[in-house]
Design an enzyme around this catalytic site. Structure first.
Site, short mmCIF file in Angstrom:
data_model
loop_
_atom_site.label_atom_id
_atom_site.label_comp_id
_atom_site.label_asym_id
_atom_site.label_seq_id
_atom_site.Cartn_x
_atom_site.Cartn_y
_atom_site.Cartn_z
CB THR A 383 23.99 -25.41 -0.82
OG1 THR A 383 24.20 -26.74 -0.47
CG2 THR A 383 22.69 -25.00 -0.19
CB SER A 454 21.28 -29.78 6.62
OG SER A 454 21.71 -28.60 5.89
#
Length: 580
Positions: A383, A454
């Site tokens: 990420t 998430s």
């Protein structure tokens, strides 16, 4: 220098850990020093994971844009230069503070599940999870959210046209940039999958061989896709030529997306999680992120101890035990708030934290199997995050992703869009581990239009004298990175020191304290093991924390970029221009 230095045994290590360039970039921008706290920052500060993306944001600030315009530039440029980590074929979360109204808003641009992506679609002939389908190719991809977020930021909060804020990314995509080591090595790790797909071969093998460090990487199709987004806004991606090519590419590789699913994608504005910790107001991510709830639980549990007075073993013990309990609750309760009812008020209450604290034995580890429940899917390590403050006092903390290295591995031909593989973040088969060895249950099962859980945790912290913006990638370890960053700011460290600190982590399952090199000394490890903890000391480094800070009393700006990532950069600008 109190809690975090002793907790992580860093007093003698800190100076040697900070690269000279990173320290230079983090030097505060000098301004007037009023007796009271300043009303506005003296300029703008940006920290991101790549120098070109930071430069893009500073370029937009110089043209009169605000933090939200700069966020469009940084995000879209990261999408060009970090396909290994994020892109417009993925999604993200944007935590924003609008100085004019005083509002804090969480913009949810998480990907959504296509209607065809039922749990049954991911099972093989024997009823087991088809791991290849869940992480590779079109079935692994959710409907992208990041393009919609860029449009929403520009139209709702920005001062410049979307076309101006996207211009740096378009230029970098067309002209190219030097390939860096992580991009090349990551491709080698995913090469077998990526070269299955025609669109990926056209982009990554355009010169006849795989990406090599130092080569110039150009993406003309992605430049054209960004131009259409700049010209037509939402419809430039979710309808028309780009949408048609995305639908055709998914169908060509055996997947099933519907035109209405693309056209109907919208970001969601949600109220952030907010709580107080030791004089700091913490503003952070709500579901479908698990980060804010976990952060509130951990910090509010830890408030019950005077950490300054505990030795290193006992400080690390109570921090790990607080982490353990928060990650257990992450699994049991959290999911997409549009689909799952969650007891958020209870989970983030002081009374609930007191109950969790009461269950922590001061001298013994609590085995995780004595905290029964189920496991939850986790975010990837590839990420990316960026942090921004501008001269008006606007703030952006943004984390975006395509999930695994290079997402699904599949580029839609003619678009340059690398699709995510976020479907693996759902509980595709109850009780079966996903790509990160963890599993989930009904709260995070896929449904049409549902957003997968998430760990991304973009955050703000604010005291009477300081504002800091921070966040990180790192999968399930995102939450604990941001947690340790908050503890570090509370301990009086500067942003570059915060970004550089060695890290520890516990996520309930596996029942292990993970630690980076230098985070725990041998005596502390032995003491923790005597309490019953399993300690994995000296693991490889993880994460890529990016942070900026405004000292309101000195009226200075500073920033920190994680030295684990050598291509990150801090940019600071005042009326006189950019300050290194």
């Amino acid at each position: 220098m109190r809690v975090i230095l002793r907790t992580l045994a860093l007093a003698g290590l800190l100076a040697s850990m900070l690269p000279l360039q990173a320290c230079a970039e983090a030097e505060p921008q000098t301004g007037a020093t009023p007796a009271a706290a300043a009303a506005h920052p003296p300029g703008a500060a940006i920290a991101s994971a790549h120098g070109l993306s930071t430069d893009a944001g500073m370029e937009i600030i110089a043209k009169g844009g605000n933090a939200f315009d700069a966020a469009v530039a940084v995000s879209s440029t990261l999408s060009v230069v970090e396909p290994i980590s994020s892109g417009i074929g993925g999604g993200g979360f944007f935590l924003v503070h609008d100085a004019r109204s005083g509002r804090d808003v969480f913009i949810d641009a998480r990907e959504t599940a296509p209607a065809a992506a039922t749990p049954e679609a991911f099972l093989d002939a024997n009823g087991e999870l088809d791991r290849d389908r869940s992480v590779n190719g079109p079935w692994s991809a959710g409907i992208p959210g990041l393009p919609a977020a860029l449009v929403h930021l520009a139209e709702t909060y920005g001062q410049l046209p979307l076309s101006e804020s996207l211009a740096p990314a378009i230029r970098v995509a067309r002209e190219g940039f030097p390939i860096y080591e992580r991009l090349a090595s990551g491709y080698e790790r995913r090469r077998e999958v990526m070269e299955r797909y025609r669109g990926s071969r056209e982009v990554f093998l355009a010169d006849g061989d795989p990406p090599q460090e130092g080569e110039i990487f150009r993406q003309p199709d992605l430049a054209r896709t960004l131009e259409l987004l700049a010209e037509k806004g939402h419809d430039g991606f979710y309808r028309g030529d780009v949408a048609d090519k995305l639908l055709a590419a998914v169908a060509e590789e055996g997947g099933q997306w519907q035109a209405a699913e693309l056209a109907g994608y919208q970001v969601k504005e949600r109220a952030p999680i907010q709580f107080d910790y030791r004089g700091w107001k913490v503003t952070t991510a709500p579901p479908p992120s698990s980060g804010g709830v976990a952060m509130a639980q951990i910090l509010q549990v830890l408030e019950g101890w005077d950490l300054d007075k505990l030795d290193a073993v006992h400080r690390t013990h109570v921090i790990a035990e607080a982490m353990r309990r928060a990650y257990r609750d992450r699994t049991l309760y959290l999911g997409d708030p549009d689909f799952v009812k969650m007891p958020i008020a209870r989970l983030t209450s002081l009374d609930y934290a007191a109950g969790l604290r009461a269950g922590i034995h001061p001298e013994k580890a609590t085995p995780s199997d004595l905290l029964p429940g189920q496991l939850a899917p986790l975010e990837d390590e590839e990420t990316t995050h960026f942090s921004i403050i501008d001269a008006q006092g606007n703030r952006v903390s943004a984390t975006q992703t395509v999930n695994l290295l290079y997402g699904s591995g599949m580029v839609a031909p003619g678009t340059g869009v690398l699709l995510n593989n976020e479907m693996d973040d759902f509980a595709l088969r109850p009780g079966t581990p996903n790509a990160f060895g963890v599993m989930g249950y009904d709260a995070n099962a896929p449904e049409p239009g549902k957003r997968m859980l998430s760990s991304m945790t973009p955050s703000f912290i604010e005291s009477d004298g300081q504002v800091a913006v921070l966040g990180a990638p790192g999968g399930s370890r995102i939450i604990t990175q941001v947690l340790l960053g908050i503890l570090a700011y509370d301990a009086g460290l500067g942003p570059q020191q915060v970004a550089a600190l060695p890290r520890i982590h516990h996520q309930w399952m596996p029942d292990t304290i993970a630690a980076e090199p230098g985070a725990l000394d041998e005596a502390t490890v032995r003491g923790l093991e005597a309490m019953g903890h399993t300690v994995s000391a000296g693991e490889r480094q993880w994460g890529n924390l990016q942070t900026v800070s405004w000292d309101k009393r000195a009226n200075t700006l500073s920033g920190g970029t994680d030295p684990r990532n050598p291509v990150g950069k801090v940019g600071i600008r005042d009326a006189a221009g950019e300050v290194p």
